[in-house]
Design a protein around this motif. Sequence first.
Motif, PDB file in Angstrom:
ATOM      1  N   ALA A  60       4.922  11.977  -6.397  1.00 55.35           N
ATOM      2  CA  ALA A  60       5.014  10.520  -6.363  1.00 55.35           C
ATOM      3  C   ALA A  60       6.146  10.071  -5.436  1.00 55.35           C
ATOM      4  O   ALA A  60       5.985   9.154  -4.628  1.00 55.35           O
ATOM      5  CB  ALA A  60       5.234   9.978  -7.766  1.00 55.35           C
ATOM      6  N   GLY A 105       5.283  10.811  -1.782  1.00 50.63           N
ATOM      7  CA  GLY A 105       4.339   9.822  -1.282  1.00 50.63           C
ATOM      8  C   GLY A 105       5.011   8.489  -1.012  1.00 50.63           C
ATOM      9  O   GLY A 105       4.764   7.844   0.000  1.00 50.63           O
ATOM     10  N   LEU A 106       5.892   8.096  -1.912  1.00 50.33           N
ATOM     11  CA  LEU A 106       6.599   6.828  -1.734  1.00 50.33           C
ATOM     12  C   LEU A 106       7.416   6.843  -0.447  1.00 50.33           C
ATOM     13  O   LEU A 106       7.399   5.888   0.340  1.00 50.33           O
ATOM     14  CB  LEU A 106       7.515   6.576  -2.933  1.00 50.33           C
ATOM     15  CG  LEU A 106       8.226   5.237  -2.935  1.00 50.33           C
ATOM     16  CD1 LEU A 106       7.236   4.100  -3.107  1.00 50.33           C
ATOM     17  CD2 LEU A 106       9.282   5.184  -4.021  1.00 50.33           C
ATOM     18  N   LEU A 161       5.138   6.621   2.561  1.00 53.62           N
ATOM     19  CA  LEU A 161       4.684   5.252   2.778  1.00 53.62           C
ATOM     20  C   LEU A 161       5.796   4.402   3.370  1.00 53.62           C
ATOM     21  O   LEU A 161       5.570   3.599   4.270  1.00 53.62           O
ATOM     22  CB  LEU A 161       4.189   4.647   1.468  1.00 53.62           C
ATOM     23  CG  LEU A 161       2.912   5.281   0.919  1.00 53.62           C
ATOM     24  CD1 LEU A 161       2.579   4.723  -0.451  1.00 53.62           C
ATOM     25  CD2 LEU A 161       1.755   5.091   1.864  1.00 53.62           C
ATOM     26  N   ASN A 205       6.333   5.206   6.999  1.00 63.20           N
ATOM     27  CA  ASN A 205       5.273   4.675   7.848  1.00 63.20           C
ATOM     28  C   ASN A 205       5.264   3.158   7.893  1.00 63.20           C
ATOM     29  O   ASN A 205       4.374   2.562   8.470  1.00 63.20           O
ATOM     30  CB  ASN A 205       3.914   5.180   7.369  1.00 63.20           C
ATOM     31  CG  ASN A 205       3.718   6.636   7.697  1.00 63.20           C
ATOM     32  OD1 ASN A 205       4.374   7.162   8.588  1.00 63.20           O
ATOM     33  ND2 ASN A 205       2.828   7.280   6.977  1.00 63.20           N
ATOM     34  N   PHE A 224      -2.476   7.938   8.971  1.00 69.40           N
ATOM     35  CA  PHE A 224      -1.299   7.275   8.404  1.00 69.40           C
ATOM     36  C   PHE A 224      -0.167   7.183   9.414  1.00 69.40           C
ATOM     37  O   PHE A 224       0.594   6.217   9.418  1.00 69.40           O
ATOM     38  CB  PHE A 224      -0.843   7.988   7.135  1.00 69.40           C
ATOM     39  CG  PHE A 224      -1.673   7.614   5.952  1.00 69.40           C
ATOM     40  CD1 PHE A 224      -1.456   6.415   5.296  1.00 69.40           C
ATOM     41  CD2 PHE A 224      -2.721   8.421   5.532  1.00 69.40           C
ATOM     42  CE1 PHE A 224      -2.244   6.039   4.217  1.00 69.40           C
ATOM     43  CE2 PHE A 224      -3.519   8.055   4.460  1.00 69.40           C
ATOM     44  CZ  PHE A 224      -3.284   6.863   3.802  1.00 69.40           C
ATOM     45  N   ALA A 225      -0.055   8.185  10.247  1.00 64.24           N
ATOM     46  CA  ALA A 225       1.004   8.157  11.253  1.00 64.24           C
ATOM     47  C   ALA A 225       0.772   7.027  12.242  1.00 64.24           C
ATOM     48  O   ALA A 225       1.710   6.394  12.713  1.00 64.24           O
ATOM     49  CB  ALA A 225       1.072   9.492  11.992  1.00 64.24           C
ATOM     50  N   LYS A 229      -1.234   4.241  11.779  1.00 63.81           N
ATOM     51  CA  LYS A 229      -1.579   2.925  11.241  1.00 63.81           C
ATOM     52  C   LYS A 229      -0.509   1.865  11.473  1.00 63.81           C
ATOM     53  O   LYS A 229      -0.792   0.797  11.998  1.00 63.81           O
ATOM     54  CB  LYS A 229      -1.860   3.053   9.739  1.00 63.81           C
ATOM     55  CG  LYS A 229      -2.240   1.745   9.057  1.00 63.81           C
ATOM     56  CD  LYS A 229      -2.679   2.018   7.636  1.00 63.81           C
ATOM     57  CE  LYS A 229      -3.103   0.750   6.919  1.00 63.81           C
ATOM     58  NZ  LYS A 229      -2.003  -0.175   6.630  1.00 63.81           N
ATOM     59  N   HIS A 230       0.703   2.170  11.076  1.00 59.57           N
ATOM     60  CA  HIS A 230       1.723   1.127  11.095  1.00 59.57           C
ATOM     61  C   HIS A 230       2.856   1.409  12.057  1.00 59.57           C
ATOM     62  O   HIS A 230       3.928   0.849  11.923  1.00 59.57           O
ATOM     63  CB  HIS A 230       2.286   0.936   9.680  1.00 59.57           C
ATOM     64  CG  HIS A 230       1.763  -0.281   8.996  1.00 59.57           C
ATOM     65  ND1 HIS A 230       2.521  -1.106   8.231  1.00 59.57           N
ATOM     66  CD2 HIS A 230       0.520  -0.819   8.968  1.00 59.57           C
ATOM     67  CE1 HIS A 230       1.787  -2.090   7.754  1.00 59.57           C
ATOM     68  NE2 HIS A 230       0.559  -1.932   8.173  1.00 59.57           N
ATOM     69  N   LEU A 246      -8.518   0.538   2.640  1.00 55.33           N
ATOM     70  CA  LEU A 246      -7.823   0.627   1.362  1.00 55.33           C
ATOM     71  C   LEU A 246      -8.160  -0.541   0.435  1.00 55.33           C
ATOM     72  O   LEU A 246      -7.743  -0.553  -0.735  1.00 55.33           O
ATOM     73  CB  LEU A 246      -6.309   0.702   1.599  1.00 55.33           C
ATOM     74  CG  LEU A 246      -5.875   1.946   2.406  1.00 55.33           C
ATOM     75  CD1 LEU A 246      -4.385   1.910   2.672  1.00 55.33           C
ATOM     76  CD2 LEU A 246      -6.254   3.222   1.659  1.00 55.33           C
ATOM     77  N   ALA A 302       0.839   6.407  -3.781  1.00 59.05           N
ATOM     78  CA  ALA A 302       1.935   7.281  -3.371  1.00 59.05           C
ATOM     79  C   ALA A 302       1.832   8.641  -4.049  1.00 59.05           C
ATOM     80  O   ALA A 302       2.056   9.677  -3.428  1.00 59.05           O
ATOM     81  CB  ALA A 302       3.275   6.636  -3.693  1.00 59.05           C
ATOM     82  N   GLN A 354      -0.973  10.571  -2.365  1.00 55.76           N
ATOM     83  CA  GLN A 354      -0.533  10.922  -1.027  1.00 55.76           C
ATOM     84  C   GLN A 354       0.425  12.119  -1.084  1.00 55.76           C
ATOM     85  O   GLN A 354       0.305  13.067  -0.319  1.00 55.76           O
ATOM     86  CB  GLN A 354       0.164   9.712  -0.402  1.00 55.76           C
ATOM     87  CG  GLN A 354       0.700   9.917   0.970  1.00 55.76           C
ATOM     88  CD  GLN A 354      -0.416   9.955   1.996  1.00 55.76           C
ATOM     89  OE1 GLN A 354      -1.580   9.928   1.657  1.00 55.76           O
ATOM     90  NE2 GLN A 354      -0.035  10.063   3.243  1.00 55.76           N
ATOM     91  N   ALA A 398      -0.086  15.887   0.289  1.00 54.92           N
ATOM     92  CA  ALA A 398       0.885  16.454   1.221  1.00 54.92           C
ATOM     93  C   ALA A 398       1.352  17.818   0.732  1.00 54.92           C
ATOM     94  O   ALA A 398       1.435  18.778   1.498  1.00 54.92           O
ATOM     95  CB  ALA A 398       2.074  15.514   1.383  1.00 54.92           C
TER      96      ALA A 398
END
Lengths: 212, 212
Positions: free
Chosen positions: A176, A179-180, A183, A186, B125-126, B128-129, B145, B175, B178, B182
């Motif tokens: 968790a 992932g946070l 995010l 990104n 994801f890399a 996207k933003h 999403l 998260a 994700q 990972a």
Amino acid sequence: MLAASTPTGTLHPVTTAARPYHHGNLREALLRAGERALEAGGAENLSLRELAREVGVSHAAPRRHFPDRQALLDALALSGWERLGATLEAAVLAAGDDFDARLLGLARAYVDVATRHPALVALMFATKHQAGASPALAAAGERALAPALAAVADGQAAGAVVPGDPEQVAIVAFAALQGLVALASNGMLDDTPLTAMLDDVVERLVLGLRPR
Amino acid sequence: MLAASTPTGTLHPVTTAARPYHHGNLREALLRAGERALEAGGAENLSLRELAREVGVSHAAPRRHFPDRQALLDALALSGWERLGATLEAAVLAAGDDFDARLLGLARAYVDVATRHPALVALMFATKHQAGASPALAAAGERALAPALAAVADGQAAGAVVPGDPEQVAIVAFAALQGLVALASNGMLDDTPLTAMLDDVVERLVLGLRPR
DNA sequence: ACCTGAACACCGTTCAAGT
DNA sequence: ACCTGAACACCGTTCAAGT
């Protein structure tokens, strides 16, 4: 004059205070420059030739200390794991004996490191378990995460955490956070302050991990 | 003979069934080869010149369709988002109206895609933003999403999920997934089967997200 | 409209040779 | 023991020129 860069033909036993003939500390200098380059552009944009230029040696010189590019990246990752391990250990110590407090402390410490050095942390995880990674690197990763594992095991012993393999429970919690951070790195969290979100995640983690 | 590669001096209006002068479908062919290269070696090892060689054109030909390397990567990410969006939508439909079932379905669908195409998902994801990403790409990510966001909002309306900004709640859940993916991609889950771990993570997520 | 060929400025890696 | 210089085989990108 003595400190100038022209080689004046005198012999230089092993150490001199002036500009380097042999540089004297190339390995450390490359690692420092490498960490800067890492944070500036990520591992995939790190150029050995550019590091050599920054440090003032020929492009072939790094080879004495790092046989190839990956060896330099491995060394950076290793040092990252060692520092992260020390940080997590300190966080557990500072948090006292309560499981919830420990988890929050660990989470904050990890997220702090991961947001201040995102490229380094990404490199650490990318390198840790990949095919052909050095055993030393994998071991350093294990050592670094040991404080978190121990916290989970203690939490189970105190009845604050569901029973089961501590490693699996820890991974659920760690996933968790990981992932946070991903995010956040990104830019997907946009305007939400990370610290607020973090406390929320940890709170839900604690709830989710409590025995029923 | 007609199909041979020697240019026989005859003119060729626009279409011929033989080996390509103009290839005819270079853009699609590059995207297909690009996706193969992506899964084979990750985005950072994808070489435009190599793709051109595979497809049988000169190294400068791709430039007509993709101004630079990043443009090709963006196109791959865009197509990935579009397919992921469709997959998540289908997962929600198949799961019925129950929030827990929807979350489990979404999680399984996402983890399935992410483990079968890890390099593509990482690229998505890399890209996207990141600074200077195309708005079309960011929009495709949002659309993909959206089903997950809607599921959270529905869950809140039904009283199965804590109130608050659905996006924030979704991000907390997302998260965890994700991160799990990972960790799985990095081989950190070792022997534990991912599906078992996944169901456990989702169960704890549901618990953690329930109103108190 | 689409593609080629040559050119430029970069890489990582190797290897003889210097001090 | 540590570093240099030249060389090799790759890149991405650019640009005139071809069909």
